[in-house]
Design a protein around this motif. Structure first.
Motif, short mmCIF file in Angstrom:
data_model
loop_
_atom_site.label_atom_id
_atom_site.label_comp_id
_atom_site.label_asym_id
_atom_site.label_seq_id
_atom_site.Cartn_x
_atom_site.Cartn_y
_atom_site.Cartn_z
N LEU A 248 8.66 55.70 62.57
CA LEU A 248 10.02 55.67 62.86
C LEU A 248 10.03 54.39 63.94
N SER A 249 11.60 53.83 63.62
CA SER A 249 11.66 52.52 64.33
C SER A 249 13.18 52.39 65.17
N GLU A 250 13.43 51.18 65.98
CA GLU A 250 14.53 51.17 66.58
C GLU A 250 15.85 51.95 65.91
N LYS A 251 15.77 51.54 64.63
CA LYS A 251 17.14 51.95 63.93
C LYS A 251 17.29 53.41 63.71
N ALA B 188 23.99 66.34 68.50
CA ALA B 188 22.82 65.60 68.44
C ALA B 188 22.90 65.01 69.90
N PHE B 189 21.62 64.72 70.33
CA PHE B 189 21.58 64.13 71.46
C PHE B 189 20.69 63.16 71.71
N LEU B 190 21.03 62.00 72.17
CA LEU B 190 20.21 60.56 72.29
C LEU B 190 20.02 60.08 73.65
N THR B 191 18.97 59.69 73.96
CA THR B 191 18.49 59.50 75.20
C THR B 191 17.67 58.40 75.28
N TYR B 192 18.01 57.35 76.09
CA TYR B 192 17.06 56.15 76.16
C TYR B 192 16.68 56.19 77.74
N THR B 193 15.63 56.84 78.11
CA THR B 193 15.02 56.97 79.39
C THR B 193 14.50 55.85 79.78
N HIS B 194 14.66 55.42 81.34
CA HIS B 194 14.40 54.38 81.95
C HIS B 194 13.38 54.95 83.11
N THR B 195 12.67 53.83 83.82
CA THR B 195 11.89 54.32 84.61
C THR B 195 12.78 54.42 86.07
N GLN C 194 33.12 53.20 52.69
CA GLN C 194 32.66 52.43 54.22
C GLN C 194 31.57 51.82 53.96
N ALA C 195 31.30 50.44 54.61
CA ALA C 195 30.10 50.16 54.66
C ALA C 195 30.00 49.57 56.21
N SER C 196 28.76 50.08 56.84
CA SER C 196 28.51 49.99 58.15
C SER C 196 27.14 49.03 58.21
N VAL C 197 27.28 48.07 58.99
CA VAL C 197 26.07 46.87 59.21
C VAL C 197 25.88 46.96 60.59
N GLU C 198 24.63 46.97 60.78
CA GLU C 198 23.94 47.13 62.20
C GLU C 198 23.25 45.75 62.49
N SER C 199 23.91 45.01 63.29
CA SER C 199 23.19 43.61 63.58
C SER C 199 22.93 43.48 65.20
N ASP C 200 22.28 42.50 65.43
CA ASP C 200 22.02 42.09 66.97
C ASP C 200 23.43 41.89 67.54
N TRP C 201 24.56 41.37 66.78
CA TRP C 201 25.77 41.11 67.33
C TRP C 201 26.80 42.70 67.12
N ASN D 191 24.60 54.36 66.23
CA ASN D 191 25.19 54.47 65.29
C ASN D 191 24.46 55.70 64.22
N SER D 192 22.99 55.69 64.47
CA SER D 192 22.24 56.69 63.76
C SER D 192 22.47 58.01 64.36
N LEU D 193 23.16 58.36 65.34
CA LEU D 193 23.56 59.45 65.61
C LEU D 193 24.51 60.27 64.70
N LYS D 194 25.47 59.57 63.98
CA LYS D 194 26.51 60.08 63.23
C LYS D 194 25.79 60.63 62.16
N ARG D 195 24.76 60.10 61.69
CA ARG D 195 24.09 60.73 60.52
C ARG D 195 22.91 61.72 60.65
N ALA D 196 22.64 61.97 61.94
CA ALA D 196 21.32 62.55 62.35
C ALA D 196 21.50 64.07 61.81
N ARG D 197 20.73 64.62 61.18
CA ARG D 197 20.66 66.11 60.77
C ARG D 197 19.41 66.78 61.18
#
Lengths: 263, 397
Positions: free
Chosen positions: A249-252, A95-102, B146-153, A257-263
Motif C-alpha cells: 500500500l502507498s500514500e495514494k 469510510a473513515f480516513l485518519t492521519y494521526t499526528h503526535t 469523468q477523469a480524476s487526476v491526483e497531483s502534488d498540485w 480522493n481514495s475515500l470515494k472509491r473505498a470499498r
C-alpha cells in the motif's frame, strides 16, 4: 529525539547493567519502555485486517460491528489509516480516513456513501465511543510515544510472564482519561493489559490482549482485545482476522480522493 | 443464440457473485407522510396521508486487484398517491478504472461538491430528485465521463456530461408542490439541442493543512429551471425552462479542533446577466455534553443572492441556525434541527431530521418540515399548507 533517548537508554543499560537502571528516575524508565515498544513495532510498512466487534450490554444482549482497516506506517509522524464499515448494514460503505499526528490534532474525513459526500470532520472527539462500543477513538488510534508521558511503577507477573507496570498520562487535549496503567510483557515489549481511569481518576475500563500471534518474525498482534467498562457493566470483544503486512500500500491508497472509491 | 448468450451472462454473474468480490446490498423502506393541514382550496385532489414503498438495490463487482469495478444501483418508489412520485431511476451504472495517479469513470453516476449544510450552491453536476425531498440532497443519476487526476498540485476533475436529466416535480395529487402545477410536458430549453447538449465541467481541489479549497467551472444546461406561466387544458400551469449557464464556484472549509468554517460562493452567468450567491458560516461542536457520550453541534449559516427578490432560490438574505445532536450510542441516534429565516420578510422554513437504528438491520427516520409566516406572493406561498411529518422504516440487506 525518540531515537536519541533510546540510544542513551541502550548505552546506559549495556554499560552499567542494573546499577545504572537504578539511577534512572521512574519517568525515564517508563519512557524507555514506551520507546522500546515503539521501536519493536517499527518497519511493518503497511497492514490490512478485518475487525469484528461484539458489543454486550449488562443484560447480555449483543450486537455486531464489522469493518476492514488499512494502515500505512508514516515515519516521523502518526500513521495513516482507512476503515471501511460492513456492519451494521445501514452504515455499510461508510469510510473513515485518519492521519494521526503526535502532537497536533489528527486529520479526519468521513465518506457518506448515500450522498457520495466526503466530509472533513473535527478530531476533537477523542473520548467518544467508536461505533457505540466500549472502545473510544483514542483507544483505537495509532499509539505514538509522544502522545503520553510515562512513569514506571513496578515489575509484576501477568499471565505467567514477567511484566513492567507503567503509568501513562495523555499529553493531547480532550482525552477521556487522567491516566492509564499498562502491563507490558518484558520479553516481547507488548501490552498484556491496560486499566483506564476517567477524568475524575475513577476506575473506568480494563482492556485485555489475548491470543498474540507474531507476524514477519517481528510484529506481535493480539487476535482478541476485550474491553470491560466497570462503570456501565458493558463490554466489547474486538477480534482481528486475516492480518496482512507489507502488502505494498502507498500514500495514494490513503488520499482523500481514495475515500470515494473505498470499498 | 441471443437467449444462449443471455443465459451464459447470467450464469457468469451468479458465478461471480459467489466466487469473486461481487455483492448485492441495499435497502427497502416504507414511508408514511402525514400533512398537518388541509390542502389549499385550489388543490382538492391532494390528500392528507400518504404511504409508499421504496427499494434501492446495488450490485458491485470489482476485479483487476480492485483497480476496476462496476457499480449498478437503481431506485424505485411505488404506492404513492402521486403518479409523478412513483418513479424509477438508475442512480448508478458505471465502470471505474484506477490508473497510477489518475482514474477514469464512465457511465451514470453521482458527484457531490461543497461543504455547507443549508443549501448546496456549488453542487451542480447532478439533477435534484425533487419529488423525493425538498432538501436537494436526493439526486438523479447523471451520464458522465469523468477523469480524476491526483497531483502534488491538488486533484483535478474533468467531466463530459452527455444527456440532461429534467428535475422531477410533484403531479396533481402530490404534496408538497407548487401551485399552479409544474407541467413537465411543456418543458423548454434554451439550447437548440434541447436535452442533448453536452455539458462540460471541471474542478480543482487543494488541501493545505486545515484548509480545503475547491474551484469549479460548469458550462452547459442549468439543473435549476426557471418558470414561466402557461396553460394546459385551460388551466394555469408553470412551464419549466432550462437555460444555458456558465457557473464558477468556490468552496472552502477550514477545520480546527472545535470549529468548522465554511464558504460556498458562485458566480453564474445566464440570460446575458451575471449574479452571485453565497452560503457562509460555521459549525461548532460541544463534545461529551453533560458528562455523556453525546455531542452537540451548533450550525450558523448566512445565505445571500445578489438578485434579491428576483432570486430563483428562496434564499436571498436568510440566516440558517441549526442544532445537531449525535448521541454516539449503540443505535447511532442522531438529529438535526434547522431553521432558515428570511431577514427581510420574516418567512421561515423549519426542518427536523432524526434517525435511530433498530436491531441490526433496521433504521427508523423521522422528518418534519414546516413553513411559517409565508407571505402572500412568491412561490413559497403555494407550499404554506404543506407542513408534513414523515416516518421512514428501512430494512438493509
Amino acid at each position: 529525539m525518540k531515537k536519541i533517548i533510546f540510544n542513551i537508554f541502550l548505552a546506559v543499560s549495556l554499560l552499567g547493567g542494573s546499577l545504572n537502571v537504578v539511577a534512572e528516575t521512574a519517568e525515564e524508565k517508563g519512557l524507555a519502555i514506551a520507546v522500546e515498544i515503539d521501536k519493536r513495532d517499527t518497519g511493518f510498512k503497511d497492514s490490512t485486517v478485518k475487525l469484528k466487534m461484539v458489543l454486550k450490554n449488562k443484560q447480555g444482549r449483543s450486537s455486531v460491528r464489522e469493518l476492514r482497516t488499512k494502515t500505512l506506517e508514516v515515519t516521523g509522524d502518526g500513521d495513516k489509516s482507512l476503515s471501511i464499515f460492513d456492519k451494521p448494514r445501514d452504515v455499510k460503505g461508510t469510510a473513515f480516513l485518519t492521519y494521526t499526528h503526535t502532537i497536533r490534532p489528527d486529520d479526519q474525513w468521513l465518506y457518506l456513501p448515500a450522498l457520495k459526500r466526503v466530509k472533513r470532520i473535527s478530531s476533537k472527539n477523542k473520548s467518544g465511543p467508536f461505533m457505540g462500543s466500549e472502545f473510544s477513538y483514542e483507544d483505537i488510534s495509532s499509539q505514538e510515544v509522544d502522545k503520553y508521558t510515562y512513569k514506571y511503577i513496578r515489575d509484576e507477573d501477568c499471565n505467567g510472564v514477567g511484566c513492567f507496570v507503567i503509568e501513562r498520562y495523555p499529553t493531547y487535549k480532550n482525552s477521556g482519561y487522567t491516566r492509564q496503567v499498562a502491563w507490558i510483557n518484558k520479553q516481547e515489549y507488548r501490552p498484556e493489559k491496560i486499566v483506564f481511569y476517567d477524568r475524575k481518576n475513577a476506575l473506568l475500563k480494563t482492556l485485555e490482549y489475548k491470543d498474540y500471534k507474531q507476524y514477519l518474525n517481528q510484529y506481535w498482534r493480539a487476535d482478541i482485545m476485550q474491553m470491560i467498562n466497570h462503570q456501565t457493566g458493558k463490554s466489547t470483544d474486538l477480534s482481528f482476522q486475516d492480518y496482512q503486512f507489507n502488502t505494498g500500500l502507498s500514500e495514494k491508497n490513503f488520499s482523500r480522493n481514495s475515500l470515494k472509491r473505498a470499498r | 443464440m441471443v437467449v444462449r448468450i443471455y443465459i451464459v451472462c447470467l450464469f457468469f454473474m451468479l458465478y461471480q457473485t459467489q466466487a469473486l468480490a461481487a455483492e448485492w446490498s441495499g435497502d427497502v423502506s416504507m414511508q408514511w407522510r402525514s400533512f398537518l393541514r388541509t390542502p389549499l382550496a385550489q388543490n382538492p385532489q391532494q390528500s392528507q396521508n400518504n404511504f409508499s414503498l421504496a427499494i434501492q438495490p446495488e450490485f458491485y463487482h470489482e476485479w483487476d486487484n480492485g483497480d476496476q469495478s462496476l457499480t449498478f444501483e437503481i431506485f424505485s418508489r411505488i404506492g404513492d398517491v402521486d403518479a409523478q412520485r412513483n418513479h424509477n431511476d438508475i442512480r448508478e451504472l458505471s465502470w471505474l478504472k484506477v490508473y497510477d495517479g489518475w482514474e477514469l469513470k464512465a457511465g451514470i453516476s453521482k458527484v457531490y461538491w461543497g461543504v455547507t449544510e443549508s443549501q448546496h450552491l456549488v453542487d451542480v453536476i447532478n439533477q435534484t430528485d425533487f419529488v423525493e425531498n425538498l432538501d436537494g440532497e436526493d439526486k438523479l443519476g447523471q451520464p458522465m465521463i469523468q477523469a480524476s487526476v491526483e497531483s502534488d498540485w491538488g486533484v483535478w476533475d474533468f467531466f463530459v456530461l452527455p444527456g440532461f436529466r429534467e428535475r422531477s416535480f410533484s403531479g396533481i395529487k402530490g404534496r408538497p408542490r407548487f401551485s399552479p402545477l409544474v407541467d413537465v410536458d411543456q418543458v423548454r430549453y434554451e439550447s437548440s439541442k434541447k436535452d442533448q447538449n453536452i455539458d462540460l465541467a471541471m474542478r480543482w481541489f487543494y488541501m493545505l493543512g486545515d484548509w480545503e479549497i475547491g474551484l469549479s467551472q460548469f458550462n452547459g444546461t442549468s439543473r435549476e429551471p426557471v418558470f414561466s406561466p402557461g396553460f394546459k387544458n385551460g388551466q394555469a400551469v408553470l412551464v419549466p425552462t432550462y437555460l444555458q449557464m456558465r457557473q464558477s464556484g468556490l468552496d472552502i472549509q477550514s477545520t480546527s479542533e472545535d470549529w468548522l468554517w465554511k464558504l460556498e460562493l458562485i458566480s453564474r452567468n445566464w440570460r446575458a446577466k451575471n449574479f452571485v450567491a453565497l452560503t457562509a458560516g460555521f459549525e461548532y461542536s460541544f463534545i461529551g455534553i453533560q458528562e455523556s457520550d453525546a455531542d452537540l453541534g451548533v450550525v450558523l449559516e448566512y445565505l445571500y443572492d445578489s438578485r434579491g427578490q428576483q432570486a430563483t432560490s428562496f434564499f436571498q438574505n436568510d440566516v440558517m441556525t441549526g442544532l445537531r445532536l449525535v448521541l454516539n450510542d449503540e443505535q447511532s441516534t442522531e438529529a438535526l434541527l434547522g431553521v432558515i429565516v428570511d431577514v427581510d420578510s420574516g418567512e421561515s422554513f423549519i426542518s427536523l431530521e432524526a434517525s435511530r437504528r433498530l436491531g441490526d438491520a433496521w433504521r427508523l427516520e423521522l422528518e418534519l418540515r414546516g413553513f411559517r409566516g409565508v407571505n402572500k406572493t412568491g412561490l413559497l406561498n403555494s407550499l404554506k399548507r404543506d407542513d408534513y411529518l414523515q416516518l421512514d422504516l428501512a430494512y438493509y440487506f
